[in-house]
Scaffold this motif. Sequence first.
Motif, PDB file in Angstrom:
ATOM      1  N   ARG A  90     104.367  21.897  31.767  1.00  0.00           N
ATOM      2  CA  ARG A  90     105.676  21.392  32.161  1.00  0.00           C
ATOM      3  C   ARG A  90     105.557  20.275  33.193  1.00  0.00           C
ATOM      4  NH1 ARG A  90     109.813  24.820  30.536  1.00  0.00           N
ATOM      5  NH2 ARG A  90     109.289  27.019  30.186  1.00  0.00           N
ATOM      6  N   SER A  91     106.679  19.565  33.365  1.00  0.00           N
ATOM      7  CA  SER A  91     106.772  18.543  34.403  1.00  0.00           C
ATOM      8  C   SER A  91     107.744  19.025  35.480  1.00  0.00           C
ATOM      9  CB  SER A  91     107.268  17.233  33.775  1.00  0.00           C
ATOM     10  OG  SER A  91     108.507  16.861  34.271  1.00  0.00           O
ATOM     11  N   GLU A 121     111.500  19.668  34.999  1.00  0.00           N
ATOM     12  CA  GLU A 121     112.044  20.852  34.340  1.00  0.00           C
ATOM     13  C   GLU A 121     112.456  21.942  35.325  1.00  0.00           C
ATOM     14  OE1 GLU A 121     109.981  21.997  30.561  1.00  0.00           O
ATOM     15  OE2 GLU A 121     108.534  20.496  31.251  1.00  0.00           O
ATOM     16  N   GLU A 181     105.468  28.698  33.543  1.00  0.00           N
ATOM     17  CA  GLU A 181     104.944  28.181  32.280  1.00  0.00           C
ATOM     18  C   GLU A 181     105.688  28.789  31.108  1.00  0.00           C
ATOM     19  OE1 GLU A 181     100.921  28.020  29.503  1.00  0.00           O
ATOM     20  OE2 GLU A 181     100.719  28.457  31.639  1.00  0.00           O
TER      21      GLU A 181
END
Length: 240
Positions: free
Chosen positions: A10-11, A14, A210
């Motif tokens: 993820r970034s 998010e 995650e």
Amino acid sequence: MLQVCLNGARSPREHFHLPVRPEELAKAAADSIAAGATDIHLHPKAPDGADSLDPHAVAAALRAVRAAAPGVGVGVTTGAWTAPDTADRIRAIRAWTVLPDHASVNWHEPGADDVAAVLLERGIGVEAGIYSGTDGDHQFLRSPHRGRVLRVLAEVTDLTARGAPATAEALLERLRPAATPILLHGEAAGAWPVLTIAARRGLATRIGLEDTLLLPDGQVAADNAELVAAATRIIAEESS
């Protein structure tokens, strides 16, 4: 065992508390262990936020997390998206100067056996990632390394609360011949139903940003520790 999966691919866009930098990973790890996690999985990041196997990125993440959570197992990803060419992934792993306790290898990805071989050669435990909806289970059951892995990560990729439990049961049935410790987990809306199945069966499981951004009641989690605290409550209820 309850593993916390701190960030994944993820970034930070998010989630406002997604840990990326080493100091962020360290705090998230310490808070998660205090909330009940017993093992850590993380994705080291490059400066641009992308997942990386670069020796400097891996070393910085591992040093920071181990300082914050001493004595706790710490693992990293070796997913093909970090370096699509298998030879590049192997070169990166061979160049690591600080070694994780374990690393996940997705068995449906090209080069899984070769990546696992170099990890084992370096004394790093292998978590065999077996995704539902792939041929990963067949590939793993034919692997020369199947008896040498630390555990199987049985990953339910059905993202729905309704479908994930049945998918989880089917995946566990396919993995029965492996005779290897299993960590069962789900994703998105399937994360909590699958975690409940794992708890009921006495299997290892995991939770963290995650896998899901939401608590069991559908509210956005403040951070990894809040997800872990919710998971520990479910595990306690299901095992009582």
